[in-house]
Design an enzyme around this catalytic site. Structure first.
Site, PDB file in Angstrom:
ATOM      1  N   SER A 173      55.306  31.514 -35.281  1.00 26.00           N
ATOM      2  CA  SER A 173      56.082  30.873 -36.347  1.00 26.00           C
ATOM      3  C   SER A 173      55.615  31.171 -37.760  1.00 26.00           C
ATOM      4  CB  SER A 173      56.110  29.355 -36.137  1.00 26.00           C
ATOM      5  OG  SER A 173      56.891  29.037 -35.011  1.00 26.00           O
ATOM      6  N   LYS A 176      54.317  23.859 -45.826  1.00 27.82           N
ATOM      7  CA  LYS A 176      55.263  23.588 -44.738  1.00 27.82           C
ATOM      8  C   LYS A 176      55.321  22.089 -44.462  1.00 27.82           C
ATOM      9  CE  LYS A 176      56.391  25.088 -40.003  1.00 27.82           C
ATOM     10  NZ  LYS A 176      55.992  25.973 -38.875  1.00 27.82           N
ATOM     11  N   SER A 227      59.257  29.042 -36.939  1.00 30.81           N
ATOM     12  CA  SER A 227      59.717  27.821 -37.580  1.00 30.81           C
ATOM     13  C   SER A 227      59.365  27.748 -39.059  1.00 30.81           C
ATOM     14  CB  SER A 227      59.129  26.613 -36.854  1.00 30.81           C
ATOM     15  OG  SER A 227      57.697  26.614 -36.950  1.00 30.81           O
TER      16      SER A 227
END
Length: 485
Positions: free
Chosen positions: A178, A79, A154
């Site tokens: 997330s 990420k 996210s």
């Protein structure tokens, strides 16, 4: 059949027997990325040249040695709010569009030590603020099961990349759901570890008391391998817990006999779609058949979790994001007339609308005259939410409910209504406020879109989560379904 249809242990065996090479695995990853990522948009930055060179070196090692780690040579996506040395890290924001870190996050160091190969950085909502990946400062990621739908957020890029078969596993971060929410939307396995189990050093902070890095994988077994690798005390992170890391794989017994499950009535209440509720009840029947028992309980302060979370997380964000000023790193405005104007212009141009919204909310909650009324009161409610969990865990081993109240929604469907978007995290948020671990595993489908089952455990008891999740996974075939791209 893709190589990534195999589990980590199976690929390890194939490498050990010289049936495949590390280059084969890296080729598979980039081939798939080049085939489908123009539809998905999971990656922001690729590390192709370096990854291929690493694969070549590892193949030379492979020919000389018989022993190597389970993650040796396996392609991984990271990420984009987890810093990677000399590999662009933007946190999904234009304000960091030119940021190339000079060090690795601790989790990245651990994966490098395990000789996994980072193939690229994954798209996300800007500074991890969002539930759909539509808040990315660059491009929204799409759901591999239906590209007209969101992948969740996210960590939408992290979940979509695994679901689309672009990487074997990925790292995400979870502040209010997330990891678990996009894992549910994309039909993969996502774990938020106990706060402190995994180092946050090198994670670009959103809300420091809530953020936690965790793995997203195709199977529960693979998830345990990755968590085993990235867990442990880190002197670089003062919130890292000095707790022994158990052998998570030893918890895979194949059954859950004698396990006591709590099902909060609040998690199956108004707002949870009927098909989502039914998928949870069906999952409970499966676990009953494996020897577990369940009872309905109450987490009475859950109804305050959403307001508590957005006050606390936004307050912490307003402090954490003050470091982005255009002076030390990141993008700097070219239109400033003086220093104060430089701060204003850089932040106005660099931050997206959602980030600005949360900074303003947090600054308001921390301001004189409102601090006691909002921030302090939210902290007190957070304590009550944690106590709810503590009380339930005195009698039960795990808590089970849906990961999300609905399946994935269409792109653009909720962007004009922030409060509706925020409500999407209502079931995942209490876990972060309490600091306990939770895992989302596939448990069904609704109109062709995956649904997730959330299993919540006691502090530092990820082993029990894996035991339950693995037993459920082995008794069902939801995890074997793949999107067709």
């Amino acid at each position: 059949m893709s190589l990534f249809d195999h589990k980590v242990s199976e690929l390890h065996s194939k490498l050990h027997k010289k049936e495949i090479s590390v280059t084969d695995l890296v080729d598979e990853s980039f081939k798939r990325i080049h085939e489908v990522d123009h539809q998905i948009k999971a990656f922001l930055t690729l590390n192709e040249e370096v990854a291929r060179a690493q694969a070549n070196d590892m193949d030379n090692q492979l020919s000389r040695k018989d022993e190597f780690g389970l993650l040796f040579g396996l392609p991984i996506g990271v990420k984009d709010n987890i810093v990677t040395k000399n590999l662009r890290t933007t946190s999904g924001s234009k304000i960091l569009a030119n940021f190339d870190p000079i060090y690795d996050a601790t989790v990245v160091e651990k994966l490098k030590a395990a000789e996994a190969i980072t193939v690229g950085k994954l798209n996300m909502d800007e500074f991890a603020m969002g539930s759909s990946n539509e808040n990315s400062g660059f491009v929204p990621t799409r759901n591999p099961w239906n590209t007209q739908y969101v992948p969740g957020g996210s960590s939408g890029g992290s979940a979509a990349s695994v679901a689309a078969g672009e990487v074997l596993f990925s790292l995400g971060s979870d502040t209010g759901g997330s990891i678990r929410q996009p894992a549910a939307y994309c039909g993969v396995v996502g774990l938020k570890p106990t706060y402190g189990r995994v180092s946050r050093y090198g994670l670009i902070a959103f809300a420091s008391s809530l953020d936690q890095i965790g793995p997203i994988t195709r199977t529960v077994e693979d998830n345990a391998y990755v968590l085993q690798t990235i867990s442990g005390l880190d002197p670089m992170d003062s919130t890292s817990a000095n707790i022994e890391v158990p052998d998570f794989l030893s918890s895979f017994r194949g059954d859950v006999k004698g396990l006591k499950i709590a099902v909060p009535k609040e998690y199956l209440a108004v707002g949870v779609q009927e098909n989502v509720k039914q998928s949870v009840l069906d999952a409970l029947k499966v676990l009953e058949g494996l020897g577990a028992t369940w009872e309905e309980v109450s987490l009475p302060h859950s109804k305050y979790a959403l307001a508590t979370y957005y006050l606390l997380s936004s307050s912490e964000a307003s402090a954490n994001l003050a470091r982005f000023d255009g002076i030390r790193y990141g993008v700097r405005s070219d239109n400033a007339k003086n220093l104060l104007d430089l701060y204003k212009q850089t932040r106005s141009e660099g931050f997206g609308e959602e980030v600005k919204r949360r900074i303003m909310l947090g600054t308001f909650a921390l301001s004189s005259g409102y601090y006691d009324a909002y921030y302090v009161k939210a902290q007190k409610v957070r304590t009550l939410i944690k106590k709810d969990f503590d009380d339930v865990f005195e009698k039960y081993d795990v808590i089970i409910g849906p990961t999300t109240p609905t399946p994935a929604f269409k792109l653009g469907e909720k962007t004009q209504d922030p409060m509706t978007m925020y409500a999407n995290d209502i079931i995942t948020i209490p876990v972060n406020l309490a600091g306990v671990p939770a895992i989302s595993v596939p448990c069904g489908f609704s109109n062709g879109l995956p649904l997730g089952l959330q299993i919540i455990g006691k502090h530092f008891d990820e082993s029990t989560l894996y035991r339950v999740a693995h037993a459920f996974e082995q008794a069902t075939d939801h995890h074997k379904q793949k999107p067709s791209l």
